[in-house]
Design a protein around this motif. Structure first.
Motif, PDB file in Angstrom:
ATOM      1  N   GLU A   1       0.861  -1.179   0.000  1.00 34.37           N
ATOM      2  CA  GLU A   1       0.000   0.000   0.000  1.00 34.37           C
ATOM      3  C   GLU A   1       0.896   1.228   0.000  1.00 34.37           C
ATOM      4  N   GLU A   2       0.521   2.190  -0.818  1.00 29.83           N
ATOM      5  CA  GLU A   2       1.300   3.419  -0.944  1.00 29.83           C
ATOM      6  C   GLU A   2       1.505   4.063   0.419  1.00 29.83           C
ATOM      7  N   ILE A   3       2.715   4.522   0.683  1.00 28.15           N
ATOM      8  CA  ILE A   3       3.054   5.121   1.969  1.00 28.15           C
ATOM      9  C   ILE A   3       2.344   6.462   2.143  1.00 28.15           C
ATOM     10  N   ALA A   4       2.297   7.261   1.067  1.00 30.39           N
ATOM     11  CA  ALA A   4       1.637   8.562   1.125  1.00 30.39           C
ATOM     12  C   ALA A   4       0.139   8.383   1.358  1.00 30.39           C
ATOM     13  N   SER A   5      -0.502   9.417   1.847  1.00 30.84           N
ATOM     14  CA  SER A   5      -1.917   9.333   2.226  1.00 30.84           C
ATOM     15  C   SER A   5      -2.855   9.116   1.049  1.00 30.84           C
ATOM     16  N   GLY A   6      -2.474   9.585  -0.126  1.00 26.42           N
ATOM     17  CA  GLY A   6      -3.350   9.508  -1.287  1.00 26.42           C
ATOM     18  C   GLY A   6      -4.078  10.808  -1.560  1.00 26.42           C
ATOM     19  N   THR A   7      -3.906  11.798  -0.689  1.00 24.54           N
ATOM     20  CA  THR A   7      -4.598  13.072  -0.893  1.00 24.54           C
ATOM     21  C   THR A   7      -4.176  13.751  -2.195  1.00 24.54           C
ATOM     22  N   ALA A   8      -2.998  13.447  -2.675  1.00 23.06           N
ATOM     23  CA  ALA A   8      -2.547  14.030  -3.947  1.00 23.06           C
ATOM     24  C   ALA A   8      -3.416  13.586  -5.122  1.00 23.06           C
ATOM     25  N   TYR A   9      -4.151  12.489  -4.944  1.00 22.36           N
ATOM     26  CA  TYR A   9      -5.026  11.981  -6.007  1.00 22.36           C
ATOM     27  C   TYR A   9      -6.453  12.514  -5.887  1.00 22.36           C
ATOM     28  N   GLU A  10      -6.707  13.300  -4.853  1.00 26.14           N
ATOM     29  CA  GLU A  10      -8.053  13.827  -4.627  1.00 26.14           C
ATOM     30  C   GLU A  10      -8.493  14.673  -5.825  1.00 26.14           C
ATOM     31  N   GLY A  11      -9.691  14.405  -6.311  1.00 23.06           N
ATOM     32  CA  GLY A  11     -10.247  15.186  -7.412  1.00 23.06           C
ATOM     33  C   GLY A  11      -9.658  14.879  -8.780  1.00 23.06           C
ATOM     34  N   ARG A  12      -8.817  13.853  -8.877  1.00 23.08           N
ATOM     35  CA  ARG A  12      -8.196  13.517 -10.169  1.00 23.08           C
ATOM     36  C   ARG A  12      -9.207  12.770 -11.031  1.00 23.08           C
ATOM     37  N   LYS A  13      -9.902  13.522 -11.876  1.00 23.51           N
ATOM     38  CA  LYS A  13     -10.920  12.920 -12.747  1.00 23.51           C
ATOM     39  C   LYS A  13     -10.314  11.916 -13.721  1.00 23.51           C
ATOM     40  N   ASP A  14      -9.026  12.112 -14.099  1.00 22.94           N
ATOM     41  CA  ASP A  14      -8.369  11.164 -14.999  1.00 22.94           C
ATOM     42  C   ASP A  14      -8.223   9.782 -14.357  1.00 22.94           C
ATOM     43  N   LEU A  15      -8.301   9.726 -13.028  1.00 24.62           N
ATOM     44  CA  LEU A  15      -8.239   8.457 -12.296  1.00 24.62           C
ATOM     45  C   LEU A  15      -9.629   7.991 -11.858  1.00 24.62           C
ATOM     46  N   GLY A  16     -10.641   8.777 -12.209  1.00 21.34           N
ATOM     47  CA  GLY A  16     -12.004   8.437 -11.797  1.00 21.34           C
ATOM     48  C   GLY A  16     -12.319   8.839 -10.371  1.00 21.34           C
ATOM     49  N   ASN A  17     -11.453   9.640  -9.764  1.00 22.89           N
ATOM     50  CA  ASN A  17     -11.665  10.076  -8.378  1.00 22.89           C
ATOM     51  C   ASN A  17     -12.585  11.297  -8.369  1.00 22.89           C
ATOM     52  N   VAL A  18     -13.884  11.030  -8.380  1.00 24.91           N
ATOM     53  CA  VAL A  18     -14.877  12.098  -8.522  1.00 24.91           C
ATOM     54  C   VAL A  18     -15.601  12.414  -7.215  1.00 24.91           C
ATOM     55  N   ASN A  19     -15.490  11.543  -6.224  1.00 29.06           N
ATOM     56  CA  ASN A  19     -16.147  11.772  -4.935  1.00 29.06           C
ATOM     57  C   ASN A  19     -15.128  12.191  -3.883  1.00 29.06           C
ATOM     58  N   LYS A  20     -15.572  12.994  -2.934  1.00 29.85           N
ATOM     59  CA  LYS A  20     -14.700  13.429  -1.844  1.00 29.85           C
ATOM     60  C   LYS A  20     -14.172  12.185  -1.118  1.00 29.85           C
ATOM     61  N   GLY A  21     -12.871  12.135  -0.918  1.00 30.19           N
ATOM     62  CA  GLY A  21     -12.240  11.019  -0.228  1.00 30.19           C
ATOM     63  C   GLY A  21     -11.714   9.923  -1.148  1.00 30.19           C
ATOM     64  N   ASP A  22     -12.005  10.024  -2.450  1.00 29.53           N
ATOM     65  CA  ASP A  22     -11.546   8.994  -3.393  1.00 29.53           C
ATOM     66  C   ASP A  22     -10.026   8.899  -3.468  1.00 29.53           C
ATOM     67  N   GLY A  23      -9.330  10.015  -3.340  1.00 27.29           N
ATOM     68  CA  GLY A  23      -7.870   9.993  -3.428  1.00 27.29           C
ATOM     69  C   GLY A  23      -7.252   9.065  -2.400  1.00 27.29           C
ATOM     70  N   VAL A  24      -7.724   9.184  -1.160  1.00 22.74           N
ATOM     71  CA  VAL A  24      -7.214   8.348  -0.072  1.00 22.74           C
ATOM     72  C   VAL A  24      -7.735   6.918  -0.219  1.00 22.74           C
ATOM     73  N   ARG A  25      -9.010   6.798  -0.536  1.00 18.81           N
ATOM     74  CA  ARG A  25      -9.648   5.472  -0.625  1.00 18.81           C
ATOM     75  C   ARG A  25      -9.038   4.615  -1.730  1.00 18.81           C
ATOM     76  N   TYR A  26      -8.676   5.251  -2.849  1.00 17.43           N
ATOM     77  CA  TYR A  26      -8.170   4.506  -4.005  1.00 17.43           C
ATOM     78  C   TYR A  26      -6.708   4.829  -4.301  1.00 17.43           C
ATOM     79  N   LYS A  27      -5.927   4.978  -3.233  1.00 20.12           N
ATOM     80  CA  LYS A  27      -4.496   5.207  -3.421  1.00 20.12           C
ATOM     81  C   LYS A  27      -3.832   3.925  -3.903  1.00 20.12           C
ATOM     82  N   GLY A  28      -2.551   3.996  -4.245  1.00 19.28           N
ATOM     83  CA  GLY A  28      -1.838   2.863  -4.815  1.00 19.28           C
ATOM     84  C   GLY A  28      -1.772   1.661  -3.896  1.00 19.28           C
TER      85      GLY A  28
END
Length: 194
Positions: A80-107
């Motif tokens: 599991e990615e060490i970073a929190s995943g917040t950097a992926y928040e709002g990344r529509k190119d990754l399908g992260n369209v809901n609040k919290g998706d960045g952390v929930r769907y991190k690497g």
């Protein structure tokens, strides 16, 4: 890989050189690349099945696959990615369209599957609900299956056949992050076959 290739690999990783690429040899490969014994065993059990299924069985394919995964997973120490995943928040190119998706769907997993869209896509293709259960991708055996499926879906065997580390890196990473480390790992693993 032919018997000679496998024997060379076995000598390099310190197991009996019997020419059979099986669980014991793969466990030794994962350990040599940095996995602890328990994780190496679990990854090897999955790889023993899935490398064959996804045709990751030539020397070049094997070398590229393991080099990329070793880089992505910090030498198989992190599923599991060490970073929190917040950097992926709002990344529509990754399908992260809901609040919290960045952390929930991190690497996660040895290939670091990232983004709601990828969790949905690979979960549907493999028949496992990753979108609603994203943490299961961090299980080494599940993560290895995902890595092999991702590799196949992105036609990375073709680029491995051409020894094209640049295109493989771009298709896995989206850019060339860690490119020197990926090339160094690739060179090291290729050296095991000499």
């Amino acid at each position: 890989m032919n018997t000679l290739d496998i024997t060379q690999l076995q000598k390099a990783v310190g197991v009996k050189a019997d020419g059979i690429l099986g669980r014991n040899t793969l466990t030794a490969v994962f350990q040599k690349l940095g996995a602890n014994p328990a994780r190496a065993t679990e990854l090897a059990l999955a790889a023993n099945v899935h490398l064959e299924t996804y045709s990751i069985k030539t020397q070049l394919r094997f070398c590229h696959f393991f080099a990329q995964l070793a880089h992505e997973s910090g030498n198989f120490r992190y599923m599991e990615e060490i970073a929190s995943g917040t950097a992926y928040e709002g990344r529509k190119d990754l399908g992260n369209v809901n609040k919290g998706d960045g952390v929930r769907y991190k690497g996660r997993g040895p290939i670091q599957l990232t983004g709601r869209a990828n969790y949905r896509k690979y979960g549907q293709e493999l028949g496992i609900d990753f979108e609603n259960n994203p943490t299961i991708v961090a299980l080494p055996s599940v993560g290895m299956l995902v890595a092999c499926k991702y590799w196949s879906e992105n036609n990375l065997n073709v680029f491995a056949d051409y020894d094209d580390v640049t295109t493989i890196t771009r298709r896995i990473n989206g850019g060339l992050n860690g490119f020197d480390d990926r090339k160094n790992k690739l060179s090291m693993i290729k050296g095991w076959f000499k």
